[in-house]
Enzyme design. Sequence first.
Site, PDB file in Angstrom:
ATOM      1  N   ASP A 227      78.334  -7.183  60.964  1.00 15.49           N
ATOM      2  CA  ASP A 227      77.374  -7.189  59.861  1.00 15.49           C
ATOM      3  C   ASP A 227      76.216  -8.099  60.259  1.00 15.49           C
ATOM      4  O   ASP A 227      76.435  -9.236  60.717  1.00 15.49           O
ATOM      5  CB  ASP A 227      78.042  -7.703  58.586  1.00 15.49           C
ATOM      6  CG  ASP A 227      77.133  -7.559  57.372  1.00 15.49           C
ATOM      7  OD1 ASP A 227      77.125  -6.478  56.773  1.00 15.49           O
ATOM      8  OD2 ASP A 227      76.437  -8.540  57.048  1.00 15.49           O
ATOM      9  N   ASN A 235      64.350  -7.533  54.952  1.00 14.32           N
ATOM     10  CA  ASN A 235      63.709  -6.534  54.091  1.00 14.32           C
ATOM     11  C   ASN A 235      62.776  -7.183  53.079  1.00 14.32           C
ATOM     12  O   ASN A 235      61.687  -6.664  52.805  1.00 14.32           O
ATOM     13  CB  ASN A 235      64.777  -5.715  53.363  1.00 14.32           C
ATOM     14  CG  ASN A 235      65.416  -4.663  54.258  1.00 14.32           C
ATOM     15  OD1 ASN A 235      64.784  -4.142  55.167  1.00 14.32           O
ATOM     16  ND2 ASN A 235      66.676  -4.358  53.992  1.00 14.32           N
ATOM     17  N   HIS A 240      60.908  -2.749  54.298  1.00 15.43           N
ATOM     18  CA  HIS A 240      61.990  -1.876  54.744  1.00 15.43           C
ATOM     19  C   HIS A 240      61.672  -1.165  56.058  1.00 15.43           C
ATOM     20  O   HIS A 240      62.596  -0.792  56.805  1.00 15.43           O
ATOM     21  CB  HIS A 240      62.308  -0.847  53.652  1.00 15.43           C
ATOM     22  CG  HIS A 240      63.012  -1.447  52.470  1.00 15.43           C
ATOM     23  ND1 HIS A 240      64.357  -1.716  52.468  1.00 15.43           N
ATOM     24  CD2 HIS A 240      62.534  -1.850  51.263  1.00 15.43           C
ATOM     25  CE1 HIS A 240      64.702  -2.251  51.309  1.00 15.43           C
ATOM     26  NE2 HIS A 240      63.610  -2.342  50.547  1.00 15.43           N
ATOM     27  N   ASP A 244      64.266  -1.075  58.997  1.00 12.97           N
ATOM     28  CA  ASP A 244      64.752   0.142  59.648  1.00 12.97           C
ATOM     29  C   ASP A 244      64.652   0.028  61.161  1.00 12.97           C
ATOM     30  O   ASP A 244      65.548   0.479  61.892  1.00 12.97           O
ATOM     31  CB  ASP A 244      63.958   1.352  59.162  1.00 12.97           C
ATOM     32  CG  ASP A 244      64.279   1.741  57.721  1.00 12.97           C
ATOM     33  OD1 ASP A 244      65.279   1.227  57.189  1.00 12.97           O
ATOM     34  OD2 ASP A 244      63.529   2.552  57.149  1.00 12.97           O
ATOM     35  N   GLU A 270      73.592  -2.702  56.467  1.00 10.06           N
ATOM     36  CA  GLU A 270      73.548  -3.398  57.755  1.00 10.06           C
ATOM     37  C   GLU A 270      74.940  -3.601  58.350  1.00 10.06           C
ATOM     38  O   GLU A 270      75.122  -4.417  59.250  1.00 10.06           O
ATOM     39  CB  GLU A 270      72.863  -4.756  57.593  1.00 10.06           C
ATOM     40  CG  GLU A 270      73.613  -5.757  56.751  1.00 10.06           C
ATOM     41  CD  GLU A 270      73.309  -5.659  55.257  1.00 10.06           C
ATOM     42  OE1 GLU A 270      73.464  -6.677  54.568  1.00 10.06           O
ATOM     43  OE2 GLU A 270      72.897  -4.568  54.810  1.00 10.06           O
TER      44      GLU A 270
END
Length: 346
Positions: A227, A235, A240, A244, A270
């Site tokens: 993670d 973010n 975002h 990404d 994530e």
Amino acid sequence: MRPTLEVLDPLIPARRRLAVRLLLLGSGLAALAYWASSRVGLDPVDRCLLPVLATGFLLGALLLRHRPGTASWLLPLVHGLLALYLLASLAYQLLLEPNPSGLSPAAYWVPFVYFSAFLFFPARRALSLAHLYLLLFFLLAVLGALRGHFQPVHLNALAQFFGANLAYTALLYLLTSLREEYREVQAEAHTDFLTGLYNRRYLDLILPEELARAKRYGRPLSLVFLDLDGFKAVNDLHGHEVGDRVLQALAQRLEAHLRRSDRAVRLGGEEFALLLPETPLPQALRLAERLRKAVEAIAVPPVPRITASFGVAEARPTDTPLTLLRRADEAMYRAKRLGKNRVESA
């Protein structure tokens, strides 16, 4: 990376079993044809190639049954052997010694060369091979006609021969195209659209099978959860689009460190998982540590630094898919609690 054909196309194992049975049948038929023809006189092609076909098909069936991994080179070899026999046999009877009844029994084998092409190869390659064989057969027929020794019975047999072969190839192409379209749809259903990795649906599908295989054969299987640390802040601070790009860079880094037999999965957000067949816990821990350092080296401006926490679990004889997932998840969250950017084992 794409989901394995064994998972996406349930016909693949059935096709392999069918190939084994067809090879055994072909071996028996070739031996029977050799024995029957020897009683009335063998032509040179049958005398040379029928024993090769009988032996080759038998060995191919045994090898394919006990070592499925040989299919990638074995099946094209078998297909080529069959195509060679048919071309040689038809060339002999069309160019050198026409059969009084039109075509010899060897012509009955021709549909098998189309069938094996569509069974063993992708649809486009199989269609190209089918077109090539039809063209060669047609050229042989034209050359035979130019020699002037065809009778009406030969022309009638050839007309039916080519009509039937066109129908065979068209039907096989239709069926194979439908199968490949099905496989592509399944691949899309098991692929994460952003990263190109497998998705959670795929892990839920493959994990029970891999776990059952590991238990059946007593082989190691490890699962890694990871993670990204503080990804929400990425973010929030950078948007975002940047987030990404971070996920895509991570996916590329994971794939670069995995073997073909390993699977990288995006579970959601994530969080990712790595399914590692034939991998004991110490080896999985070393891989996780290499990946931890590789994640630290990812550069996605304007993000200053990326880290991840890892949890590693090796399957136990008593594990179910749920318990193995839970143990890897718990190890990952323990890595989070102990300071992040570290590897913990279950």
